[in-house]
Design a protein around this motif. Structure first.
Motif, PDB file in Angstrom:
ATOM      1  N   ASP A   1      34.633 -45.043  33.306  1.00  0.00           N
ATOM      2  CA  ASP A   1      34.275 -44.795  34.981  1.00  0.00           C
ATOM      3  C   ASP A   1      34.843 -45.630  35.837  1.00  0.00           C
ATOM      4  O   ASP A   1      34.378 -45.795  36.984  1.00  0.00           O
TER       5      ASP A   1
ATOM      6  N   THR B   1      35.512 -45.222  39.843  1.00  0.00           N
ATOM      7  CA  THR B   1      34.837 -43.849  40.288  1.00  0.00           C
ATOM      8  C   THR B   1      34.147 -43.957  41.614  1.00  0.00           C
ATOM      9  O   THR B   1      33.188 -45.000  41.892  1.00  0.00           O
TER      10      THR B   1
ATOM     11  N   LEU C   1      30.798 -38.793  42.510  1.00  0.00           N
ATOM     12  CA  LEU C   1      30.293 -37.874  41.534  1.00  0.00           C
ATOM     13  C   LEU C   1      29.683 -36.730  42.227  1.00  0.00           C
ATOM     14  O   LEU C   1      28.876 -36.997  43.152  1.00  0.00           O
TER      15      LEU C   1
ATOM     16  N   GLY D   1      33.893 -36.273  38.495  1.00  0.00           N
ATOM     17  CA  GLY D   1      34.172 -37.618  39.110  1.00  0.00           C
ATOM     18  C   GLY D   1      35.220 -37.613  39.923  1.00  0.00           C
ATOM     19  O   GLY D   1      36.472 -37.120  39.482  1.00  0.00           O
TER      20      GLY D   1
ATOM     21  N   ASP E   1      38.124 -40.829  41.644  1.00  0.00           N
ATOM     22  CA  ASP E   1      38.335 -41.891  41.904  1.00  0.00           C
ATOM     23  C   ASP E   1      38.977 -42.394  43.622  1.00  0.00           C
ATOM     24  O   ASP E   1      38.810 -41.386  44.193  1.00  0.00           O
TER      25      ASP E   1
ATOM     26  N   THR F   1      38.863 -37.670  37.819  1.00  0.00           N
ATOM     27  CA  THR F   1      38.662 -38.224  36.680  1.00  0.00           C
ATOM     28  C   THR F   1      38.007 -37.833  35.426  1.00  0.00           C
ATOM     29  O   THR F   1      37.935 -38.089  34.383  1.00  0.00           O
ATOM     30  N   HIS F   2      37.095 -36.946  35.881  1.00  0.00           N
ATOM     31  CA  HIS F   2      36.176 -36.557  35.020  1.00  0.00           C
ATOM     32  C   HIS F   2      35.672 -35.041  35.359  1.00  0.00           C
ATOM     33  O   HIS F   2      35.365 -34.981  36.633  1.00  0.00           O
TER      34      HIS F   2
ATOM     35  N   THR G   1      27.607 -45.780  35.794  1.00  0.00           N
ATOM     36  CA  THR G   1      27.905 -45.796  37.053  1.00  0.00           C
ATOM     37  C   THR G   1      26.942 -46.077  38.017  1.00  0.00           C
ATOM     38  O   THR G   1      25.730 -45.507  37.928  1.00  0.00           O
TER      39      THR G   1
END
Length: 474
Positions: free
Chosen positions: A3, A6, A9, A32, A34, A40-41, A57
């Motif tokens: 993370d 991050t 979210l 997620g 960045d 990123t997720h 996070t």
């Protein structure tokens, strides 16, 4: 997933469009983003990786409420920015008449008045955001400075925009034309350089605008100009946009003046490539479509303006079957609406009328023949993912794939707290207390009768844009 970095979210329901015929509703997913605005997720919120991310996070997730979902924003693959000045007028004329009496005059007026140009383009950017359009391919005007205003305005507004300075050394309006092919090519080179310079100081992920070579169409461009633009496109790996085989009067003009078809003129000058987006292409036969597919050229389908100017419907199903990349465009002001939802709906309507005509003409024959109609899910794909693919914007553009830019619009269709649909949407079963989890039927209802009241958020490259209500002047 690690993370580190991050910045945001988001947890809620996501609608994804992995292919032309597929639409998936992913309930309770975690995404997620960045600091550069890249994903990123993306996984179910109850997956081990999502749980680990939530606990590791300090960034609190943005919760998308029940009755709402995130969807990729729209990509408008064909829009004339200066024609926004007179949107919704003059549509009683044929294409070539309309260009003379409206389009050229409006473009010339903005070229002569930078303050008006900025005002018009600022309002255009706001309207695009209101309508959920996060990416747009723009035709501009002849004058370099006016197009730099357009690029700057879109960059400031946070809209991802490809901006085209018009190249045209032939015109029916003597005061609105470039002096020669040589002058037009010099101006195109200069604009490409200066447009890139406007964002050069920004980090790569923040550069939302880029230049695109824009020969208006064959009737306004000499062979010398087109050949030069073809060389420039190859030298600098530039995208190209134009109009091809749009209207009957335009096609006949090219045949009589050039002794050739549009597609031949473009192809022979190196302007039919994988980096080319051609608008309309209504009057292309099967052989021509096969050549478009072979060259890798994309098509911007503009169903509303086709209804006014083309005199024939676009063979969308056949074009898709030929393997051509297709996106949708509003074609303002040849089309009167900036709303890509209107473009989607018209695309389906036209295709269904084509299918009805086919069935009537071939009644009793091969009923197993594939329908030429498209459905609402296919239209939604073309308005989002299809446009991004046509532009070749890179990995995952138009999706919620890890590594892709986070571009999204938030749609609210039901208010669970109030027990009522939003805007024009009514859900009588939900009003009786049933679960407001988003279903395929609810998304379809939004597609059919939803409007701007349902759009409550828009992100481009991870940045949330302001869905302001326009009152008065900027």
């Amino acid at each position: 997933m690690n993370d580190v970095g991050t910045a945001m979210l988001i947890r809620g329901t996501f609608v994804t469009l992995p292919s032309l015929a597929a639409l998936h509703i992913l309930t309770d997913y975690l995404l997620g983003v960045d600091e550069t605005g890249h994903i990123t997720h993306f996984s179910a919120a109850n997956s081990p990786t999502s749980k680990a991310l939530l606990t590791s996070t300090a960034v609190p997730p943005i919760q998308i409420p029940q009755g709402s979902f995130l969807l990729p924003p729209f990509c408008d693959l064909h829009l004339h920015a200066p024609q926004f000045l007179y949107q919704g007028t003059g549509l009683h004329l044929s294409l070539m008449q309309w260009l003379d009496e409206y389009a050229f005059k409006a473009e010339e007026r903005l070229d002569a008045d930078p303050a008006l140009a900025r005002r018009v383009y600022t309002r255009l950017a706001q309207r695009l955001i209101e309508n959920g359009t996060g990416t747009v391919l723009l035709f501009g005007t002849i004058k370099e400075g006016t197009n730099l205003i357009l690029a700057d305005t879109m960059q400031r507004a946070g809209v991802r925009a490809l901006v085209g300075k018009l190249s045209m050394d032939i015109s029916s309006r003597p005061s609105y034309v470039e002096a020669s092919a040589e002058a037009a090519l010099s101006a195109a080179r200069s604009f490409v350089s200066r447009c890139k310079e406007t964002v050069a100081a920004l980090p790569a992920h923040s550069r939302l605008v880029a230049p695109v070579l824009t020969p208006r169409f064959v009737p306004t461009c000499s062979n010398e100009l087109l050949e030069g633009l073809g060389r420039l496109a190859a030298e600098q790996s530039l995208r190209v946009q134009s109009h091809m085989a749009e209207a009957h009067d335009q096609v006949e003009w090219v045949r009589s003046e050039r002794g050739a078809e549009d597609i031949d003129v473009f192809d022979q000058r190196g302007l039919l490539t994988p980096d080319t987006i051609q608008a309309h292409c209504t009057f292309l036969d099967a052989a021509a479509l096969a050549r478009v597919a072979d060259r890798g050229t994309a098509i911007a389908h503009c169903p509303l303006s086709n209804a006014y100017f083309s005199a024939a419907p676009f063979a969308l199903r056949e074009v898709l079957a030929a393997g051509v990349r297709v996106g949708l465009g509003t074609d303002v002001a040849g089309g009167y609406s900036l709303d890509m939802m209107s473009a989607m709906r018209h695309a389906v309507t036209v295709s269904r009328m084509r299918e009805g005509k086919r069935r009537l003409e071939h009644a009793g024959e091969n009923e197993a023949a594939e329908s030429v109609a498209i459905d609402w899910k296919e239209a939604l794909y073309l308005a989002t993912q299809g446009g991004k693919e046509a532009l070749g914007l890179g990995r995952g553009s138009g999706s919620f794939e890890v590594g892709a830019p986070f571009d999204a619009q938030q749609i609210q269709i039901f208010d669970a707290e109030k027990g009522a649909g939003i805007g024009a949407l009514d859900f009588f079963d939900l009003e009786l207390g049933e679960s407001p989890d988003v279903s395929i039927e609810m998304v379809e209802k939004w597609w059919c009768i939803g409007d701007g009241r349902n759009r409550v958020g828009l992100w481009v490259q991870g940045n949330r844009l302001e869905l302001s209500v326009l009152v008065g002047h900027e």
